[in-house]
Design a protein around this motif. Sequence first.
Motif, PDB file in Angstrom:
ATOM      1  N   LEU A  15      -5.190  30.717  14.050  1.00  0.00           N
ATOM      2  CA  LEU A  15      -3.844  30.855  14.586  1.00  0.00           C
ATOM      3  C   LEU A  15      -3.881  30.995  16.096  1.00  0.00           C
ATOM      4  N   ASP A  16      -4.839  31.789  16.593  1.00  0.00           N
ATOM      5  CA  ASP A  16      -4.975  31.979  18.053  1.00  0.00           C
ATOM      6  C   ASP A  16      -5.296  30.676  18.751  1.00  0.00           C
ATOM      7  N   SER A  17      -6.071  29.802  18.074  1.00  0.00           N
ATOM      8  CA  SER A  17      -6.542  28.573  18.712  1.00  0.00           C
ATOM      9  C   SER A  17      -5.520  27.455  18.648  1.00  0.00           C
ATOM     10  N   GLY A  18      -4.422  27.659  17.933  1.00  0.00           N
ATOM     11  CA  GLY A  18      -3.405  26.622  17.864  1.00  0.00           C
ATOM     12  C   GLY A  18      -3.696  25.546  16.859  1.00  0.00           C
ATOM     13  N   GLY A  19      -4.565  25.817  15.888  1.00  0.00           N
ATOM     14  CA  GLY A  19      -4.755  24.858  14.805  1.00  0.00           C
ATOM     15  C   GLY A  19      -6.057  24.125  14.811  1.00  0.00           C
ATOM     16  N   GLU A  20      -6.925  24.364  15.796  1.00  0.00           N
ATOM     17  CA  GLU A  20      -8.220  23.700  15.828  1.00  0.00           C
ATOM     18  C   GLU A  20      -9.275  24.655  15.302  1.00  0.00           C
ATOM     19  N   PRO A  21     -10.008  24.301  14.220  1.00  0.00           N
ATOM     20  CA  PRO A  21     -11.036  25.194  13.691  1.00  0.00           C
ATOM     21  C   PRO A  21     -12.073  25.515  14.742  1.00  0.00           C
ATOM     22  N   CYS A  22     -12.502  26.758  14.789  1.00  0.00           N
ATOM     23  CA  CYS A  22     -13.541  27.165  15.723  1.00  0.00           C
ATOM     24  C   CYS A  22     -14.903  26.883  15.121  1.00  0.00           C
ATOM     25  N   ALA A  23     -15.886  26.588  15.951  1.00  0.00           N
ATOM     26  CA  ALA A  23     -17.217  26.323  15.442  1.00  0.00           C
ATOM     27  C   ALA A  23     -17.876  27.590  14.994  1.00  0.00           C
ATOM     28  N   LEU A  56       5.656  18.158   4.667  1.00  0.00           N
ATOM     29  CA  LEU A  56       5.537  19.404   5.425  1.00  0.00           C
ATOM     30  C   LEU A  56       6.185  19.269   6.802  1.00  0.00           C
ATOM     31  N   GLY A  57       6.007  18.097   7.425  1.00  0.00           N
ATOM     32  CA  GLY A  57       6.619  17.862   8.733  1.00  0.00           C
ATOM     33  C   GLY A  57       8.126  17.914   8.679  1.00  0.00           C
ATOM     34  N   GLU A  58       8.710  17.372   7.587  1.00  0.00           N
ATOM     35  CA  GLU A  58      10.165  17.414   7.431  1.00  0.00           C
ATOM     36  C   GLU A  58      10.654  18.849   7.255  1.00  0.00           C
ATOM     37  N   LEU A  59       9.935  19.638   6.475  1.00  0.00           N
ATOM     38  CA  LEU A  59      10.328  21.028   6.253  1.00  0.00           C
ATOM     39  C   LEU A  59      10.281  21.831   7.548  1.00  0.00           C
ATOM     40  N   ILE A  60       9.205  21.634   8.332  1.00  0.00           N
ATOM     41  CA  ILE A  60       9.074  22.371   9.598  1.00  0.00           C
ATOM     42  C   ILE A  60      10.120  21.897  10.594  1.00  0.00           C
ATOM     43  N   GLY A  61      10.351  20.598  10.654  1.00  0.00           N
ATOM     44  CA  GLY A  61      11.305  20.036  11.607  1.00  0.00           C
ATOM     45  C   GLY A  61      12.742  20.410  11.321  1.00  0.00           C
ATOM     46  N   ALA A  62      13.018  20.857  10.078  1.00  0.00           N
ATOM     47  CA  ALA A  62      14.383  21.251   9.725  1.00  0.00           C
ATOM     48  C   ALA A  62      14.807  22.534  10.424  1.00  0.00           C
ATOM     49  N   VAL A  86       0.843  -1.187   0.000  1.00  0.00           N
ATOM     50  CA  VAL A  86       0.000   0.000   0.000  1.00  0.00           C
ATOM     51  C   VAL A  86       0.878   1.236   0.000  1.00  0.00           C
ATOM     52  N   LYS A  87       0.755   2.025  -1.049  1.00  0.00           N
ATOM     53  CA  LYS A  87       1.466   3.296  -1.092  1.00  0.00           C
ATOM     54  C   LYS A  87       0.762   4.302  -0.199  1.00  0.00           C
ATOM     55  N   LYS A  88       1.507   5.267   0.232  1.00  0.00           N
ATOM     56  CA  LYS A  88       0.903   6.293   1.071  1.00  0.00           C
ATOM     57  C   LYS A  88      -0.116   7.089   0.272  1.00  0.00           C
ATOM     58  N   SER A  89      -1.157   7.520   0.966  1.00  0.00           N
ATOM     59  CA  SER A  89      -2.147   8.378   0.324  1.00  0.00           C
ATOM     60  C   SER A  89      -1.558   9.768   0.125  1.00  0.00           C
ATOM     61  N   LEU A  90      -2.218  10.559  -0.711  1.00  0.00           N
ATOM     62  CA  LEU A  90      -1.769  11.921  -0.976  1.00  0.00           C
ATOM     63  C   LEU A  90      -1.695  12.733   0.314  1.00  0.00           C
ATOM     64  N   ALA A  91      -2.688  12.562   1.174  1.00  0.00           N
ATOM     65  CA  ALA A  91      -2.712  13.320   2.429  1.00  0.00           C
ATOM     66  C   ALA A  91      -1.519  12.951   3.314  1.00  0.00           C
ATOM     67  N   GLU A  92      -1.166  11.671   3.336  1.00  0.00           N
ATOM     68  CA  GLU A  92      -0.030  11.231   4.160  1.00  0.00           C
ATOM     69  C   GLU A  92       1.286  11.777   3.618  1.00  0.00           C
ATOM     70  N   ILE A  93       1.424  11.795   2.292  1.00  0.00           N
ATOM     71  CA  ILE A  93       2.639  12.328   1.688  1.00  0.00           C
ATOM     72  C   ILE A  93       2.778  13.818   2.002  1.00  0.00           C
ATOM     73  N   GLU A  94       1.701  14.556   1.853  1.00  0.00           N
ATOM     74  CA  GLU A  94       1.725  15.989   2.152  1.00  0.00           C
ATOM     75  C   GLU A  94       2.141  16.244   3.597  1.00  0.00           C
ATOM     76  N   VAL A 130       6.505  20.169  15.858  1.00  0.00           N
ATOM     77  CA  VAL A 130       6.350  19.798  14.452  1.00  0.00           C
ATOM     78  C   VAL A 130       4.937  19.331  14.148  1.00  0.00           C
ATOM     79  N   GLU A 131       4.409  18.427  14.970  1.00  0.00           N
ATOM     80  CA  GLU A 131       3.068  17.903  14.725  1.00  0.00           C
ATOM     81  C   GLU A 131       2.017  19.009  14.809  1.00  0.00           C
ATOM     82  N   GLU A 132       2.137  19.862  15.821  1.00  0.00           N
ATOM     83  CA  GLU A 132       1.187  20.963  16.012  1.00  0.00           C
ATOM     84  C   GLU A 132       1.205  21.919  14.822  1.00  0.00           C
ATOM     85  N   LEU A 133       2.402  22.330  14.385  1.00  0.00           N
ATOM     86  CA  LEU A 133       2.508  23.295  13.299  1.00  0.00           C
ATOM     87  C   LEU A 133       2.155  22.692  11.950  1.00  0.00           C
ATOM     88  N   THR A 134       2.401  21.396  11.791  1.00  0.00           N
ATOM     89  CA  THR A 134       1.986  20.721  10.559  1.00  0.00           C
ATOM     90  C   THR A 134       0.463  20.711  10.450  1.00  0.00           C
TER      91      THR A 134
END
Length: 421
Positions: A413-421, A371-377, A359-367, A385-389
Amino acid sequence: MPVRFIHTSDIHLGKTYRSLGGDAERYQDFFTTFAAIIADAVKEKVDFVLIGGDLFHTGQILPKTFAKTIEILQPLKHAGIPCLAVEGNHDWIHRRDSVSWMEALSQLGYISLLRPSRTGEGGYIFEPFDQEQGAGGHIEVKGVNIYGLGYIGSQAGYHVPRICDAIVTKRNILLFHVGVWTYSPVEIGNIKPEEALPLSECFDYVALGHGHKPYVVSTPDGRPYAFNPGSPDCVNFGEERYDKGYYLVSLESEGRALHEFRRTSPRPMLVVTANLDGAGNSGEALERFRSQMAEKLSGCREERAPLVEVRLAGKVGFHPFELSRDRLRSALCEICDPLHLEIKNHLSQVSGGGGEDKVKKSLAEIERDVLGELIGANSQYQGRVEELTRLSLSLRDLVLKGDVEGEELLSLLDSGGEPCA
């Protein structure tokens, strides 16, 4: 004598879908729902109306949205029925040197926007509402004291004792844009049930907002004291599971609140999954998609075109990009003509190798990985890294979706990445 009022919240006037077709109809949906609530208030001759925040979808609205809101509120003003409101996280604007649209409505006399002031030590002062200025934190209507406090974020629980310390009257209502954990589906801006409980000693009725699901919070001995009507229309996908409506409340002289949940008639919203597991090519997958959608959406041709989200799931023998959104949309419209369609592609590709399917990774997993590698650099982001990704992908999704303003992106941005209702 009993006092009767309507409690609604999270109207989200001004929300629509941009450049996707049906945007004008969707924009009108929220005004139609709100107008029906106001018409019911006039018909029932209630003593006042409470709006628990998020009257608007964004802090910066179009002038026509403001004009249509005034048009809807006019019968309430003409009938002499006060409309008391607080700001939600969507109403709030970051530039406090600017007058918000909520403040403008209050200054024009269409609502009374309740907002307390603060002491130097961080306490609350609920000053009497000044009709000329359109400002204040407390107003009395027919012997009932209504206090207002808008959205104050994830630290709201720490403020409850300070709120209670500021209350010296009897027969009180608190209008508060906050959720209660275990009840509210929202991930941020909530308080714990034990943090909310002291409010039951100061207020006969706590009028909540924020979460789009209706619920009632009771004291340990079973007395209901906090009420959230949810949003009267479906704002986001996932809300199709919730009842939609508002409360008609009678507050008895001894403080007991008798609440009736009155349902609204929102546009149909449907979330369906197409299981394409095992499809060897895009043509086979498309036929499976047609067959499953014909079965699941057979009854969706209603007077009001529905809002539809389709989730594609399964491991397939072709690249998921081969199943284009245009092909899927065309196939779906043969069965059901939605006002708005969103497609979530969660397909993953399977390829043979060494006698075993891989099973190849899905598009979402690749993205996410890239992105995680770029932020972690960057060393300054270590440990986040996980939070900012997650935050970056959430911002990307909202921008691509096209139904948010800059203010909502800032709130994310204020909420730290969780969409507000």
